[in-house]
Scaffold this active site. Structure first.
Site, PDB file in Angstrom:
ATOM      1  N   TYR A   1       0.859  -1.189   0.000  1.00 40.59           N
ATOM      2  CA  TYR A   1       0.000   0.000   0.000  1.00 40.59           C
ATOM      3  C   TYR A   1       0.889   1.231   0.000  1.00 40.59           C
ATOM      4  O   TYR A   1       1.843   1.324   0.775  1.00 40.59           O
ATOM      5  CB  TYR A   1      -0.892   0.004   1.245  1.00 40.59           C
ATOM      6  CG  TYR A   1      -1.780   1.220   1.368  1.00 40.59           C
ATOM      7  CD1 TYR A   1      -2.813   1.450   0.456  1.00 40.59           C
ATOM      8  CD2 TYR A   1      -1.610   2.140   2.410  1.00 40.59           C
ATOM      9  CE1 TYR A   1      -3.641   2.561   0.563  1.00 40.59           C
ATOM     10  CE2 TYR A   1      -2.431   3.250   2.529  1.00 40.59           C
ATOM     11  CZ  TYR A   1      -3.449   3.456   1.610  1.00 40.59           C
ATOM     12  OH  TYR A   1      -4.265   4.558   1.731  1.00 40.59           O
TER      13      TYR A   1
ATOM     14  N   ASP B   1       9.192   3.072  -0.002  1.00 40.09           N
ATOM     15  CA  ASP B   1       8.113   3.662   0.787  1.00 40.09           C
ATOM     16  C   ASP B   1       8.332   3.228   2.230  1.00 40.09           C
ATOM     17  O   ASP B   1       7.966   2.128   2.625  1.00 40.09           O
ATOM     18  CB  ASP B   1       6.760   3.193   0.259  1.00 40.09           C
ATOM     19  CG  ASP B   1       5.605   3.784   1.065  1.00 40.09           C
ATOM     20  OD1 ASP B   1       5.880   4.411   2.107  1.00 40.09           O
ATOM     21  OD2 ASP B   1       4.449   3.612   0.651  1.00 40.09           O
TER      22      ASP B   1
ATOM     23  N   LYS C   1       3.996   9.042   9.138  1.00 37.81           N
ATOM     24  CA  LYS C   1       3.757   8.383  10.428  1.00 37.81           C
ATOM     25  C   LYS C   1       4.738   8.830  11.528  1.00 37.81           C
ATOM     26  O   LYS C   1       4.587   9.918  12.049  1.00 37.81           O
ATOM     27  CB  LYS C   1       3.701   6.860  10.221  1.00 37.81           C
ATOM     28  CG  LYS C   1       2.500   6.544   9.295  1.00 37.81           C
ATOM     29  CD  LYS C   1       2.128   5.122   9.112  1.00 37.81           C
ATOM     30  CE  LYS C   1       0.814   5.093   8.307  1.00 37.81           C
ATOM     31  NZ  LYS C   1       0.749   4.167   7.206  1.00 37.81           N
TER      32      LYS C   1
HETATM   33  C1  LIG Z   1       0.156   4.688   5.827  1.00 35.51           C
HETATM   34  C2  LIG Z   1       0.925   4.448   4.612  1.00 35.51           C
HETATM   35  C3  LIG Z   1       0.890   5.333   3.514  1.00 35.51           C
HETATM   36  C4  LIG Z   1      -0.080   6.475   3.436  1.00 35.51           C
HETATM   37  O1  LIG Z   1       0.106   7.425   4.422  1.00 35.51           O
HETATM   38  P1  LIG Z   1      -1.131   8.384   4.821  1.00 35.51           P
HETATM   39  O2  LIG Z   1      -0.524   9.355   5.754  1.00 35.51           O
HETATM   40  O3  LIG Z   1      -2.163   7.489   5.423  1.00 35.51           O
HETATM   41  O4  LIG Z   1      -1.608   9.010   3.555  1.00 35.51           O
HETATM   42  C5  LIG Z   1       1.753   5.110   2.468  1.00 35.51           C
HETATM   43  N1  LIG Z   1       2.605   4.078   2.476  1.00 35.51           N
HETATM   44  C6  LIG Z   1       2.666   3.204   3.492  1.00 35.51           C
HETATM   45  C7  LIG Z   1       3.663   2.100   3.460  1.00 35.51           C
HETATM   46  C8  LIG Z   1       1.815   3.347   4.579  1.00 35.51           C
HETATM   47  O5  LIG Z   1       1.827   2.441   5.563  1.00 35.51           O
END
Ligand SMILES: *Cc1c(COP(=O)(O)O)cnc(C)c1O
Length: 428
Positions: free
Chosen positions: A145, A240, A268
Site C-alpha cells: 500500500y 516507501d 507516520k
Molecule cells: C500509511 C501508509 C501510507 C499512506 O500514508 P497516509 O498518511 O495514510 O496518507 C503510504 N505508504 C505506506 C507504506 C503506509 O503504511
C-alpha cells in the site's frame, strides 16, 4: 468490560454525517464485525473508549505512536508550540531542524520536502521519478500500500483486501494501466516487466518490509537484487518507508538492509502523531522540485510547526539505540507468548514479526507475498479480534495489518496481552 452502548450511539450518529461513520475505512470494523469503539483518550500503552473501557492498544494510530500515547515530552513541547501559533504559511527553522535530523539518520536522503500525508509523499515521488527519467510507467508489488492516489491504488493490500475491492471505481483505466504489478519477493517478474517495456519504466516503488498485507519480510537478496536491476535499467528505486522509517531501525529498512534507494517516502513516526509526510533522496533529483526546479508540488499546511515540533521531539528520543533493543525484546516476548498460547490451543498460526511490527496470520503456510497472505482464515481472525477486544486488547481490526508495539508497552502489558491471547484462542 462494559457493553459499548455509547460507542454504538456515537457510531449511529456519525453515520448520518460521515460515510460509514468514519474518516478512514478500516476504523469501521467492517472486516471483523462488532461496534467500533469511539476513543476519548490515550495514555501510554492504553486507549479509553466512550463507555469507560480501557484497552492495551496495538494500533498506535497505525504506526506513528512508537513512543505510546500522549508522551509527556511531546505534549509539553506541543503546548508551548501551540501558544506561538499553529501555522504561518511561511518558512520556519523547525522544518530545517527536522530535515537535518532525518537526513542524518538516512544518508540516502540528501534533501527532502515535507508534505501532510504519506499519500502525498508517494504520489509526488512518482511524479518526480517520471520527470527525472522522462518515462511513464511504474512498477509496484501486489499487497503493498502506498496511499490512495490514483496510480497507486492497484493491488494495494489491507484496506482493499479487507473490503474485497480489487481496485477502486473512479480511477481512470489509462492511469491504472501505467502501473504494473509484480508479486512481492519476485525479482524475476520485475526483470520480465523491464524486458517487456524497454526504457518505459520510471520507477519501482516498494515497502522494503511489507506491512500492509500483514508483515511480510523481504526474502534474502530480494532488495539488493532489486537495487542492482533498477540501476542497470536506469529505473529509480523508491522505498516507501512510511511505516518502516524509524520503526524497523532508526535509519529505517534502508539502514537495516544496507540499500540506498533513489527516493524515500516517509510519514507516520516522523510527525510524532500529527499529520505529516515527506519525500526525499538524491540532490540532483530533489532539485527538480519547485521552486528549485519545474516539478510542481505545494501544500498549505506542509511543514506545519506543530507536526515539526512533535517530529523533532520523537526523533530526539528515538536517537538512543537502547530504545530499539527494548522494542525488539518486548515484541519478541509477545511473539513467543502468542506462539506458546497458540500451541496450547492447538491452533496452527504463522506469527510474522519485523522489529516492533507483528502479524498473527491464521494460516500454517509460509507467507512470502500477497497470494500466500490471502490463504489466511479471515473469519477466524475476526473471532480472534473480538475475543481480544472483550479481554481488553485493541488489536488492528483486519487480518492484513501489522500490530504496532510501542515503547510504552510494559512487560506487564505484554504478559496481560499474552493471557488475553490465550483466552481468545480458547474461545475460537
Ligand atoms: C500509511 C501508509 C501510507 C499512506 O500514508 P497516509 O498518511 O495514510 O496518507 C503510504 N505508504 C505506506 C507504506 C503506509 O503504511
Amino acid at each position: 468490560m462494559k457493553e459499548p452502548h455509547k460507542s454504538g450511539q456515537l457510531f449511529k450518529e456519525a453515520q448520518r454525517y460521515l460515510p460509514g461513520g468514519v474518516d478512514s475505512p478500516v476504523r469501521a470494523f467492517k472486516a471483523v464485525g462488532g461496534t467500533p469503539r469511539f476513543i476519548v483518550k490515550g495514555k501510554g500503552s492504553r486507549i479509553y473508549d466512550a463507555d469507560g473501557n480501557g484497552y492495551v492498544d496495538y494500533v498506535g494510530s497505525w504506526g506513528p505512536l512508537i513512543l505510546g500515547h500522549a508522551r509527556r515530552e511531546i505534549t509539553s513541547s506541543l503546548k508551548q508550540a501551540v501558544m506561538r501559533g499553529t501555522s504561518f504559511g511561511a518558512a520556519t527553522e523547525l522544518e530545517t531542524r527536522l530535515a537535518r535530523i532525518i537526513c542524518a539518520a538516512m544518508p540516502s536522503l540528501q534533501m527532502l520536502r515535507f508534505v501532510s500525508s504519506g499519500t502525498e509523499a508517494t504520489m509526488t515521488a512518482i511524479r518526480l521519478a517520471r520527470a527525472f527519467t522522462g518515462r511513464d510507467r511504474i512498477v509496484k508489488f501486489a499487497g503493498c500500500y502506498h496511499g490512495h492516489s490514483d496510480g497507486l491504488l492497484v493491488s494495494a493490500g489491507s484496506g482493499m483486501a479487507t473490503l474485497g475491492i480489487p481496485d477502486s471505481p473512479g480511477i481512470l483505466r489509462q492511469v491504472a494501466q501505467n502501473t504494473l504489478v509484480a508479486p512481492y519477493n519476485d525479482v524475476e517478474s520485475v526483470q520480465h516487466i523491464f524486458d517487456k517495456y524497454p526504457a518505459q519504466i520510471a520507477a519501482v516503488i516498494i515497502e522494503p518490509v511489507a506491512a500492509n498485507m500483514g508483515v511480510v519480510h523481504p526474502a534474502r537478496g530480494f532488495l539488493s537484487n532489486l537495487r542492482k536491476l533498477t540501476k542497470k535499467y536506469g529505473v529509480l528505486l523508491i522505498f516507501d518507508e512510511v511505516i518502516t522509517g524509524f520503526r524497523v531501525s532508526y535509519g529505517g529498512a534502508q539502514q537495516l538492509y544496507g540499500i540506498n534507494p533513489d527516493l524515500t517516502c516517509l510519514g507516520k513516526i516522523i510527525g510524532g502523531g500529527l499529520p505529516v509526510g515527506a519525500y526525499g533522496g538524491r540532490r540532483e533529483i530533489m532539485q527538480m522540485v519547485a521552486p528549485c526546479g519545474k516539478v510542481y508540488q505545494a501544500g498549505t499546511l506542509s511543514g506545519n510547526p506543530l507536526a515539526m515540533t512533535a517530529g523533532i521531539e520523537t526523533l530526539n528520543i528515538l536517537s538512543n539505540p537502547q530504545i530499539y533493543r527494548q522494542l525488539e525484546e518486548r515484541t519478541a516476548a509477545l511473539q513467543d507468548g502468542i506462539a506458546e498460547e497458540a500451541c496450547k490451543a492447538r491452533l496452527p498460526l504463522n506469527i510474522s514479526r519485523a522489529a516492533s511490527l507483528l502479524t498473527v496470520f491464521f494460516t500454517e503456510a509460509e507467507v512470502t507475498d500477497y497470494e500466500s497472505a490471502c490463504k489466511s482464515d479471515s473469519a477466524l481472525f475476526a473471532r480472534f479480534f473480538r475475543g481480544l477486544l472483550n479481554n481488553g486488547v485493541y488489536w488492528p481490526p483486519s487480518q492484513f495489518e501489522a500490530a504496532f508495539v510501542s515503547l510504552a508497552h510494559s512487560p506487564q502489558d505484554i504478559q496481560s496481552t499474552i493471557r488475553a491471547m490465550g483466552r481468545a484462542f480458547k474461545s475460537l
